[in-house]
Design an enzyme around this catalytic site. Structure first.
Site, mmCIF file in Angstrom:
data_model
loop_
_atom_site.group_PDB
_atom_site.id
_atom_site.type_symbol
_atom_site.label_atom_id
_atom_site.label_comp_id
_atom_site.label_asym_id
_atom_site.label_seq_id
_atom_site.Cartn_x
_atom_site.Cartn_y
_atom_site.Cartn_z
ATOM 1 N N ARG A 64 21.277 -40.637 -15.302
ATOM 2 C CA ARG A 64 20.743 -41.319 -14.113
ATOM 3 C C ARG A 64 21.833 -42.021 -13.307
ATOM 4 O O ARG A 64 21.698 -42.237 -12.123
ATOM 5 C CB ARG A 64 19.646 -42.321 -14.514
ATOM 6 C CG ARG A 64 18.329 -41.623 -14.783
ATOM 7 C CD ARG A 64 17.301 -42.555 -15.353
ATOM 8 N NE ARG A 64 17.603 -42.897 -16.735
ATOM 9 C CZ ARG A 64 16.860 -43.703 -17.477
ATOM 10 N NH1 ARG A 64 15.788 -44.256 -16.959
ATOM 11 N NH2 ARG A 64 17.180 -43.945 -18.725
ATOM 12 N N GLN A 65 22.933 -42.376 -13.978
ATOM 13 C CA GLN A 65 24.053 -43.001 -13.254
ATOM 14 C C GLN A 65 24.982 -41.865 -12.814
ATOM 15 O O GLN A 65 26.055 -41.652 -13.372
ATOM 16 C CB GLN A 65 24.760 -44.002 -14.179
ATOM 17 C CG GLN A 65 25.842 -44.833 -13.500
ATOM 18 C CD GLN A 65 25.315 -45.959 -12.622
ATOM 19 O OE1 GLN A 65 24.210 -46.454 -12.833
ATOM 20 N NE2 GLN A 65 26.079 -46.355 -11.618
ATOM 21 N N SER A 77 10.663 -44.490 -18.392
ATOM 22 C CA SER A 77 11.396 -45.419 -19.253
ATOM 23 C C SER A 77 10.658 -46.763 -19.302
ATOM 24 O O SER A 77 9.896 -47.021 -20.229
ATOM 25 C CB SER A 77 12.822 -45.557 -18.713
ATOM 26 O OG SER A 77 13.528 -46.502 -19.436
ATOM 27 N N LYS A 88 10.386 -44.389 -2.697
ATOM 28 C CA LYS A 88 10.514 -45.468 -3.696
ATOM 29 C C LYS A 88 11.804 -46.235 -3.430
ATOM 30 O O LYS A 88 12.829 -45.636 -3.126
ATOM 31 C CB LYS A 88 10.554 -44.850 -5.104
ATOM 32 C CG LYS A 88 10.739 -45.854 -6.218
ATOM 33 C CD LYS A 88 10.738 -45.176 -7.587
ATOM 34 C CE LYS A 88 12.122 -44.851 -8.067
ATOM 35 N NZ LYS A 88 12.172 -44.301 -9.421
ATOM 36 N N GLY A 138 8.327 -47.426 -17.220
ATOM 37 C CA GLY A 138 6.982 -47.084 -16.750
ATOM 38 C C GLY A 138 6.717 -47.620 -15.348
ATOM 39 O O GLY A 138 5.674 -47.353 -14.757
ATOM 40 N N GLY A 139 7.685 -48.366 -14.792
ATOM 41 C CA GLY A 139 7.499 -48.976 -13.468
ATOM 42 C C GLY A 139 7.240 -47.943 -12.380
ATOM 43 O O GLY A 139 6.304 -48.096 -11.578
ATOM 44 N N THR A 140 8.031 -46.881 -12.354
ATOM 45 C CA THR A 140 7.890 -45.838 -11.321
ATOM 46 C C THR A 140 6.511 -45.187 -11.412
ATOM 47 O O THR A 140 5.790 -45.041 -10.423
ATOM 48 C CB THR A 140 8.997 -44.766 -11.517
ATOM 49 O OG1 THR A 140 10.259 -45.409 -11.444
ATOM 50 C CG2 THR A 140 8.896 -43.653 -10.498
ATOM 51 N N ARG A 169 14.252 -49.001 -5.348
ATOM 52 C CA ARG A 169 14.495 -49.787 -6.564
ATOM 53 C C ARG A 169 15.618 -50.773 -6.269
ATOM 54 O O ARG A 169 16.690 -50.370 -5.796
ATOM 55 C CB ARG A 169 14.900 -48.876 -7.719
ATOM 56 C CG ARG A 169 14.928 -49.615 -9.063
ATOM 57 C CD ARG A 169 15.594 -48.771 -10.145
ATOM 58 N NE ARG A 169 14.796 -47.653 -10.598
ATOM 59 C CZ ARG A 169 13.951 -47.687 -11.616
ATOM 60 N NH1 ARG A 169 13.756 -48.795 -12.278
ATOM 61 N NH2 ARG A 169 13.297 -46.584 -11.981
ATOM 62 N N ASP A 172 9.370 -40.091 -6.231
ATOM 63 C CA ASP A 172 10.449 -40.465 -5.308
ATOM 64 C C ASP A 172 11.092 -39.176 -4.794
ATOM 65 O O ASP A 172 10.807 -38.076 -5.293
ATOM 66 C CB ASP A 172 11.476 -41.410 -5.964
ATOM 67 C CG ASP A 172 12.056 -40.853 -7.260
ATOM 68 O OD1 ASP A 172 12.228 -39.618 -7.349
ATOM 69 O OD2 ASP A 172 12.345 -41.645 -8.170
HETATM 70 C C1 R5P Z 1 14.680 -42.077 -11.448
HETATM 71 O O1 R5P Z 1 15.215 -41.628 -10.426
HETATM 72 C C2 R5P Z 1 14.095 -41.219 -12.508
HETATM 73 O O2 R5P Z 1 13.867 -39.916 -12.052
HETATM 74 C C3 R5P Z 1 12.810 -41.821 -13.040
HETATM 75 O O3 R5P Z 1 11.888 -41.914 -11.966
HETATM 76 C C4 R5P Z 1 13.069 -43.183 -13.608
HETATM 77 O O4 R5P Z 1 14.126 -43.109 -14.525
HETATM 78 C C5 R5P Z 1 11.849 -43.753 -14.277
HETATM 79 O O5 R5P Z 1 12.200 -44.992 -14.792
HETATM 80 P P1 R5P Z 1 11.156 -46.136 -15.029
HETATM 81 O O6 R5P Z 1 10.080 -45.615 -15.909
HETATM 82 O O7 R5P Z 1 11.968 -47.222 -15.684
HETATM 83 O O8 R5P Z 1 10.651 -46.580 -13.673
#
Ligand code: R5P
Length: 297
Positions: A94-95, A218, A187, A220-222, A189, A164
């Protein structure tokens, strides 16, 4: 063809790969020294057979990476020059850029050593960004499993949503295979606090069964924000089709209060044995094996 599963390879995936690809296991010894360092010794004669190494990089991402590099070096020491590698979940992806000044490109830093080994092929599932192979400088075959997951879970979908813009290619691929419409959410962040905002607009999902498609859940926020947005637009059911579920107790709480109907994920990583009934895990061994076989034809 021999299979060398390392400690991050989920047992269910190993069993499935063995069955579908008819591979036997490489014999190995693995231990940790008292100071915590890892040790591996390959005890099979691998030189004349192809070897498929399987390692998923979660949990304890760092130690799983070191174990992988030790295994690849050991195989080279035995004269094997064409190992194939399956990394179902590639951590640190992701980074993939410097979001803030002073940050590393983690995907580049942690995977650059892979270029030092004679690896015939690397297979992965739903890598976070299709740009990563280029960033690392390595050919990686990326398999998008979402249509396979929907088929195996036996759910009916009317509309596909990317939570997103970065997930749009996933939503498009699934929507095209199902011949259904798709769209995405904007989205935002906050890179410092982690807070997520989603801008709402009309999506035409009223009374529809909507599949949210993403690579990772991860915190679950997204997913929770996307689910709430869909219900505010009067969707009938909301399913999540997420390849890698890195879920903690807190994630479960966030998702269960979001109203999400079902979360479908895969055995790309080892999942806890007791999961709530609204989470289903699809075995991707057959899918990976199919890819392995088709590329060797
Ligand atoms: C972000 O760009 C990834 O594709 C996922 O949407 C993100 O890693 C989900 O993370 P979390 O569950 O912490 O919002």
């Amino acid at each position: 063809m021999l299979l060398l599963p390392l400690s991050g390879a989920p047992q269910s995936l190993v069993n499935s790969l063995k069955n579908h690809c008819r591979m036997s296991l490489v014999e190995k010894l693995y231990k940790r020294f008292p100071d915590g360092e890892q040790y591996i010794r390959i005890n099979s004669d691998v030189k004349n057979d192809g070897v498929v190494v399987v390692q998923s990089l979660y949990p304890e991402q760092d130690s799983k990476l070191v174990e992988l590099y030790l295994a690849l070096e050991a195989l080279e020491g035995l004269g094997l020059t064409n190992a194939e590698l399956i990394v179902p979940y590639m951590a640190y992806s992701r980074q993939d850029k410097r979001f803030l000044v002073g940050e590393p490109i983690s995907a580049k830093a942690v995977y650059l050593p892979l270029r030092l080994f004679n690896i015939k092929r690397v297979l992965t599932l739903d890598i976070h960004s299709p740009k990563i192979p280029e960033i690392i400088g390595l050919a990686i075959k990326n398999i998008l499993p979402h249509s396979y997951m929907v088929e195996k879970a036996g759910i009916e979908v009317d509309f596909v949503l990317a939570p997103d813009k970065g997930a749009l290619h996933r939503a498009q691929a699934l929507a095209e295979s199902l011949r259904k419409p798709f769209d995405y959410l904007e989205k935002y962040r906050d890179r410092v606090t982690g807070e997520i905002r989603v801008s709402t607009r009309e999506l035409g999902v009223k009374n529809m069964r909507v599949a949210i498609v993403d690579d990772i859940v991860s915190t679950g926020g997204t997913l929770a924000k996307a689910t709430q947005t869909l219900y505010s637009l009067e969707a009938n059911k909301v399913y999540a089709i997420i390849t890698h579920a890195l879920i903690s107790e807190k994630t479960l709480q966030t998702l269960s209060t979001s109203g999400l109907d079902v979360l479908i994920t895969t055995n790309s990583i080892t999942q806890p044995s007791a999961l709530p009934t609204w989470i289903r895990v699809v075995d991707v061994g057959e899918l990976l094996c199919h890819e392995l076989k088709s590329a060797t034809k």
